[in-house]
Design an enzyme around this catalytic site. Structure first.
Site, short mmCIF file in Angstrom:
data_model
loop_
_atom_site.label_atom_id
_atom_site.label_comp_id
_atom_site.label_asym_id
_atom_site.label_seq_id
_atom_site.Cartn_x
_atom_site.Cartn_y
_atom_site.Cartn_z
N ASP A 1 25.58 37.74 54.10
CA ASP A 1 26.91 37.23 54.47
C ASP A 1 26.79 35.75 54.29
O ASP A 1 25.76 34.75 54.73
CB ASP A 1 26.94 37.25 55.98
CG ASP A 1 28.25 36.50 56.30
OD1 ASP A 1 29.09 36.11 55.62
OD2 ASP A 1 28.09 36.26 57.76
N LYS B 1 31.39 27.15 50.33
CA LYS B 1 31.92 28.47 50.09
C LYS B 1 33.50 28.37 49.74
O LYS B 1 33.74 28.97 48.98
CB LYS B 1 31.83 29.20 51.34
CG LYS B 1 32.53 30.56 51.32
CD LYS B 1 32.10 31.40 52.66
CE LYS B 1 33.00 32.54 52.82
NZ LYS B 1 32.73 33.46 54.17
N ASP C 1 38.83 38.15 61.67
CA ASP C 1 37.42 37.42 61.37
C ASP C 1 37.81 35.70 61.06
O ASP C 1 38.61 35.67 60.21
CB ASP C 1 37.08 37.90 60.08
CG ASP C 1 35.61 37.13 59.79
OD1 ASP C 1 35.25 36.43 60.37
OD2 ASP C 1 35.48 37.36 58.25
N GLU D 1 34.88 40.49 54.10
CA GLU D 1 34.07 40.49 55.34
C GLU D 1 34.52 41.28 56.65
O GLU D 1 33.87 41.80 57.39
CB GLU D 1 34.27 38.89 55.69
CG GLU D 1 33.28 38.02 55.00
CD GLU D 1 33.55 36.49 54.96
OE1 GLU D 1 34.22 36.20 55.89
OE2 GLU D 1 32.94 35.78 54.20
#
Length: 883
Positions: free
Chosen positions: A354, A416, A515, A493
Site C-alpha cells: 500500500d 503519490k 476509503d 484500494e
C-alpha cells in the site's frame, strides 16, 4: 499452567458378557497423538489400553487429586458402561465381572468424588461408551435427541464439562438381557473419530479464530455423528464452567501463534507484560480474518478496563488510533492462553504494498494469512517521505519525516498524488521526480521485507486509488520496477479492502467501501460471494483527502496569528511546517475528544516572541471543513447510482483510510447508506492486507478466488467536432476489449489525427490525452469511408493497448463490415495505419512488419509529460503492397 489428558480405552474384556470393541484402542491412539501434538493440543497425555481395575483406579485418583488449580484436565473413556439395578453407573475394565460391578468396575460416583477433590476447575470429560447418554447434567444441557436417564450426581461441581457420545444408545442393567447386543462394537469410533478429525485438521475451529473450544468441538462432532448414524446425537453438559475452555489450536491457522501469545500477555500479572501485549493486539487487529480481529478487539477492551492506569491509557490510545469509534460500555473478557508455535516461512513469499499519500506499508502472504512487516524503527507503516540533506544525502521514511521542519523545501511529501505530473525537487546536482520519490520509498519497503524474512520476495501487488488515471498507474509501476519489485498486478484500494473483508465469505454480499486517505478519496461498491470479488462501480476524487482537513486547521491558525499578533506566517516555511504538524495532531485528537489544545511556543521569525496557544473544538473543526465533507457525498451517491442498487440491498459499509477516523465522516456515510452503521475494523491495514491476499491468489496459494475490477474512467477518441466518442465506459469490468470502425470526415482527406483520451467530459480538451497519432500522405477516399478497425484492449492491471488495422476492399464491403462490427452504430472519423500498436505501460510505440509499396507516413506522439523520450520521434513509414 499445564494441559493434561488421561485416555482409558478398553477393547477386550475377560467377561464374555461384554462385547469386544475393536475400534476403541485404535481411536485412543489417534486421539493421544492429536492431543499430544504441540502444534494442536499441547497436552501431556497418559494412555491406558485394556487396563485392569486397580491400575485404572490409581491412575484416575492421581490424575485428579494431584492437579494444580490452573491445570486443564481432559479425561476420555472409550469402553463399556454398566448400570446396576439401583441405577448406579460403572465403567467396565478388562477384568470387570458383570455380577460384581461394585468390586471389579470403577464407580462413576468415585470418579465424581476425585473430581470434587481436585483443585482444577477446568475439567473436561469425554465419554464414548454405551451409557454415556445417561451422564448428563441438569444444567445447560444441549442435545438433539431424546433425553437419557439423568444421573447428575457423579459429575456435579464447578468447572465440569461432559461431552457424551449419544443420548439415543441403548443402555443395559443387570437382568436377563444379553448386553452384547446393546450396541454395535464399532459405534464408539464414530464419536471418537469425529473428535480426532476435528482437532487434527482444524475443522472444529468453526469461528475461524484459530482455537477449538469445547462448544465448537461439540457442534462439530454433533453434526458429524448425526450424519453417520441416524438417531445418535451427542450431548454437551456444562456445570458452572467459567469462561471459554479451549482444547486445541487449528493447525491451518497461523494467527493462533500470535493469538495464544496475546491471550497470555493480556492476563499476565505483570503490568509491563500487559502493556507489551498491545503490540500483538495492534498486529492482530490488522488480520485478514474477522474472528481474529474480533478476538484482538475483545482483548483491547479488556486492557482498556485494566486497573493499571498506564496500561488502560495506552489501550485507549490504540483504540482511538485505530478509529474504532466510541468505546463500548461493556468490556470484552480477556481470553485464556493456549501454548504457541512458530509458523514456517514461505520461500519467496508474495507481497502486497500500500503506497500511501502519508504512510506506506508492506505485507507478506504466508501460510494462509498476511503478516505486516515492521520497518527498521519497528513500526508497521513507513512515512511516504524522501528528503535531500544539505550534504547531498537522501533520507527515506522516518528519517525524512524528521527533516520536515528543519528542511521543508527539500523534503518531498504526498508524492503519490503528484505521480505523472512532471513535479520534481532539485538541490544542487540532485533532482527527484515524483517517480523517483516513489522508487526510494518502495525500495525501502522491499529492503525491510527482505531483511525480515532473510531472503528475496516473490511477486508483488500494488494498490492505487480507484480514481487514478492510466498515466499515474503506469508511473507507479515504473517506480516499483526500478525499486526491484516484481509487480504482477495493480488493484484499486477499495477493492483491496473489500478483498480483506470478504475473502472467506460464501454468502452473496454487497459491500460499499469508503476509503479516505491522506490525499485521495475512493468509493467502490463491490459484490462478494462464492470466491468472487466483483467491483460493480467505483468513483472518487484525486484531490480530496485528509491533508485538506489539516489545511483548514492551518488556515485557521494562520488567521489567528494574524488577528492576535499581526504576523503573517504564510511566508515562513519553518512556521508553516510546525503548523502543519500541529494541525494533523489536532485532527487526530478531535477524532476521540471534543476539544484539543494547540500550543506552539516561539513560532515564527519575528522581533518579539510569538506564542500560539489556541483551543479548537470538534464543532468548530467540523464547521470549517463542512464543504470538504459535502464533497464526500458525490462519490458515494454516484457509486450507488452506477451500481444500480438500493440502500436496502447494501449488506455492509466499510470505512478504511486514516482520515475516516473523523466522526463526521462516519456519520455522513451512515446517512448516505440508509442508516447502515459503518464497519471500522479494517483501519488502517485493510488495504495492504488485501493487496497481499491478491498476491496470494496470483501465486495460487489461495485457490478458487477471482477478483474482477473495473475501469475508473472512460476511454475514447476525439471526433472531428472536438467531442469524445467513448469506446470503453467507466465501471466496465476488466479485462475488456472494444472495437470501433473509423473513417474520413471530408472527401479526399489525406491527413488525420487519432487522439486517445481518458475522462468523462464531453469535450476532448477537457479530458486527459493519452496518445496522439498524426497521419499524413493518406490515399484520398470519399467522405465517411470506413478505413480503420481500431481496438482498445485494457488488461486486468488497467494497462491500455491500442491496435489499429487498415481495412481492405471496395467501399460497399467496408461499409458492410463496419455495420457488422458496430451493429449499425454511426461511423466515426478517425484513421491510422495498418498494425500500429501503442503499449501504454512502457510508453513504447512500434509497428508490426507489413508489405511495403505505399507512401503513407505517420508521426506518433505521446503528450503525457512522463514520456519525454518519445517526443520528436522519427516518422514511421510503411509502403503497403497492392491488395
Amino acid at each position: 499452567m499445564a494441559s493434561r489428558a488421561l485416555i482409558i480405552a478398553n477393547s477386550r474384556y475377560d467377561d464374555d458378557h461384554f462385547a469386544v470393541l475393536p475400534a476403541a484402542a485404535a481411536d485412543a491412539a489417534e486421539l493421544a497423538k492429536v492431543l499430544g501434538d504441540p502444534n494442536i493440543g499441547g497436552f501431556s497425555v497418559d494412555t491406558l489400553v485394556d487396563v485392569e481395575q486397580r491400575p485404572a483406579m490409581r491412575a484416575l485418583e492421581s490424575f485428579f487429586t494431584q492437579a494444580r488449580s490452573e491445570d486443564l484436565l481432559l479425561l476420555h473413556l472409550s469402553l463399556h458402561g454398566w448400570k446396576d439395578l439401583r441405577n448406579r453407573l460403572y465403567f467396565v475394565m478388562r477384568d470387570t465381572e458383570r455380577d460384581y460391578p461394585g468390586s471389579t468396575a470403577i464407580p462413576a460416583d468415585t470418579i465424581g468424588t476425585w473430581m470434587g477433590e481436585s483443585r482444577s476447575r477446568r475439567i473436561v470429560v469425554m465419554l464414548d461408551c454405551c451409557y454415556s447418554g445417561a451422564f448428563t447434567m441438569n444444567t445447560q444441557r444441549r442435545d438433539a435427541g431424546a433425553p437419557g436417564v439423568d444421573v447428575a450426581e457423579p459429575f456435579a461441581g464447578n468447572g465440569r464439562v461432559v461431552l457424551t457420545a449419544s443420548t439415543a444408545l441403548q443402555y443395559a442393567h443387570e437382568g436377563d438381557r444379553d448386553v452384547r447386543y446393546s450396541r454395535a462394537p464399532a459405534q464408539p469410533s464414530v464419536f471418537t473419530s469425529a473428535v480426532v478429525n476435528g482437532l487434527r485438521d482444524g475443522s472444529a475451529d468453526l469461528d475461524g479464530d484459530g482455537l477449538v473450544s469445547v462448544d465448537e468441538l461439540y457442534d462439530y462432532v454433533h453434526e458429524r455423528v448425526r450424519r453417520r448414524i441416524a438417531g445418535q446425537t451427542p450431548t454437551l453438559s456444562v456445570d458452572n464452567a467459567q469462561g471459554t475452555i479451549y482444547l486445541a489450536r487449528s493447525p491451518r491457522h497461523d494467527d493462533v501463534d500470535r493469538l495464544a501469545e496475546m491471550r497470555s500477555a493480556v492476563v499476565d500479572v505483570q503490568p509491563w507484560k500487559r502493556m507489551g501485549s498491545l503490540h500483538l493486539v495492534q498486529q492482530l487487529l490488522g488480520s485478514v480474518r474477522e474472528p481474529t480481529r474480533d478476538a484482538a478487539q475483545a482483548a483491547l477492551l479488556g486492557l482498556i478496563a485494566d486497573q493499571d492506569r498506564e496500561v488502560a491509557r495506552r489501550a485507549r490510545k490504540l483504540w482511538h488510533d485505530r478509529g474504532l469509534g466510541e468505546i463500548p460500555t461493556a468490556r470484552g473478557l480477556r481470553p485464556s492462553r493456549p501454548a504457541a508455535h512458530q509458523p514456517n516461512a514461505t520461500h519467496e513469499p508474495p507481497v502486497g504494498i500500500d503506497f500511501g499519500t502519508t504512510n506506506s506499508a508492506i505485507g507478506l502472504f504466508q501460510g494462509d494469512d498476511v503478516w505486516l512487516v515492521p520497518n527498521a524503527e519497528g513500526a508497521l507503516t513507513t512515512p511516504s517521505m524522501v528528503a535531500i540533506t544539505s550534504e547531498g544525502d537522501i533520507l527515506v521514511g522516518t528519517a525524512a519525516k524528521r527533516q520536515v521542519i528543519t528542511n521543508p523545501d527539500y523534503t518531498a511529501r504526498s508524492a503519490k498524488i503528484k505521480l505523472g505530473t512532471g513535479w520534481d525537487i532539485t538541490r544542487g546536482d540532485l533532482r527527484l521526480t515524483a517517480e523517483d520519490v516513489a522508487e526510494r520509498i518502495l525500495a525501502r519497503l522491499r529492503a525491510d521485507a527482505e531483511t525480515y524474512i532473510g531472503g528475496p520476495l516473490g511477486v508483488a501487488v500494488l494498490t492505487v486509488p480507484a480514481n487514478f488515471d492510466l498515466d499515474q498507474r503506469a508511473a507507479l509501476v515504473e517506480a516499483a520496477d526500478r525499486a526491484g519489485l516484481r509487480v504482477r498486478r495493480v488493484i484499486n484500494e477499495p477493492t483491496a479492502a473489500a478483498l480483506t473483508y470478504g475473502l472467506n465469505r460464501e454468502a452473496d454480499t454487497n459491500v460499499l467501501v469508503f476509503d479516505l486517505g491522506g490525499g485521495t478519496i475512493d468509493v467502490s461498491l463491490i459484490n462478494i460471494g462464492e470466491g468472487v470479488v466483483e467491483v460493480r462501480a467505483t468513483c472518487g476524487d484525486n484531490h480530496l483527502g485528509g491533508d485538506d482537513w489539516d489545511g483548514r486547521i492551518v488556515q485557521h491558525l494562520v488567521r489567528r496569528a494574524l488577528d492576535t499578533h499581526g504576523v503573517d506566517l504564510t511566508h515562513d516555511m519553518t512556521a508553516m511546517q510546525r503548523l502543519q504538524e500541529a494541525a494533523e495532531t489536532a485532527k487526530i485528537e478531535l477524532s476521540s475528544t471534543t476539544t484539543t489544545a494547540i500550543n506552539l511556543p516561539h513560532l515564527g521569525s519575528t522581533d518579539f516572541p510569538l506564542h500560539l496557544d489556541e483551543t479548537l473544538t470538534r464543532e468548530e473543526f467540523e464547521d470549517m471543513t463542512r464543504d470538504l465533507l459535502e464533497r464526500c457525498r458525490r462519490p458515494v451517491e454516484r457509486a450507488i447510482r452506477d451500481a444500480h442498487i438500493q440502500h436496502s440491498e447494501l449488506d455492509q459499509v466499510i470505512l478504511t483510510g486514516g482520515a475516516t477516523r473523523m466522526p463526521a465522516i462516519g456519520e455522513l456515510v451512515r446517512q448516505l447508506t440508509g442508516g447502515k452503521q459503518p464497519y471500522r475494523g479494517l483501519i488502517p491495514e485493510g488495504i495492504v492486507t488485501g493487496a497481499a491476499l491478491q498476491s496470494g491468489i496470483i501465486s495460487h496459494a489461495i485457490p478458487d478466488t477471482l477478483l474482477l475490477d473495473v475501469t475508473s474512467a472512460s476511454l475514447g477518441f476525439e471526433s472531428h467536432d472536438g467531442t469524445v466518442e467513448k469506446v470503453i465506459h467507466r465501471n466496465t469490468t476488466i479485462p475488456a476489449r472494444r472495437t470501433v470502425i473509423v473513417g474520413t470526415s471530408v472527401d479526399s482527406q489525406t491527413a488525420m489525427t487519432l487522439n486517445v483520451v481518458e475522462g468523462e467530459e464531453e469535450t476532448a480538451s477537457d479530458n486527459r490525452t493519452l496518445a496522439v497519432l498524426e497521419l499524413s500522405d493518406l490515399p484520398p477516399h470519399p467522405r465517411r469511408t470506413p478505413l480503420i478497425d481500431v481496438v482498445l484492449d485494457i488488461d486486468a492491471n488497467s494497462v491500455l493497448c491500442v491496435t489499429a488495422r487498415e481495412l481492405r476492399g471496395d467501399t460497399r464491403q467496408l461499409h458492410s463490415r463496419a455495420q457488422e462490427l458496430q451493429q449499425a452504430r454511426e461511423l466515426g472519423y478517425w484513421v491510422t495505419l495498418e498494425e500500429l500498436e501503442v503499449q501504454y505501460l512502457t510508453g513504447r510505440v512500434w509497428s508490426t512488419p507489413v508489405n511495403r509499396s505505399s507512401s503513407a507516413k505517420a508521426v506518433a506522439l505521446v503528450r503525457s509529460p512522463r514520456w519525454q523520450t518519445l517526443r520528436g520521434l522519427t516518422p514511421l513509414a510503411w509502403e503497403p503492397s497492392e491488395p
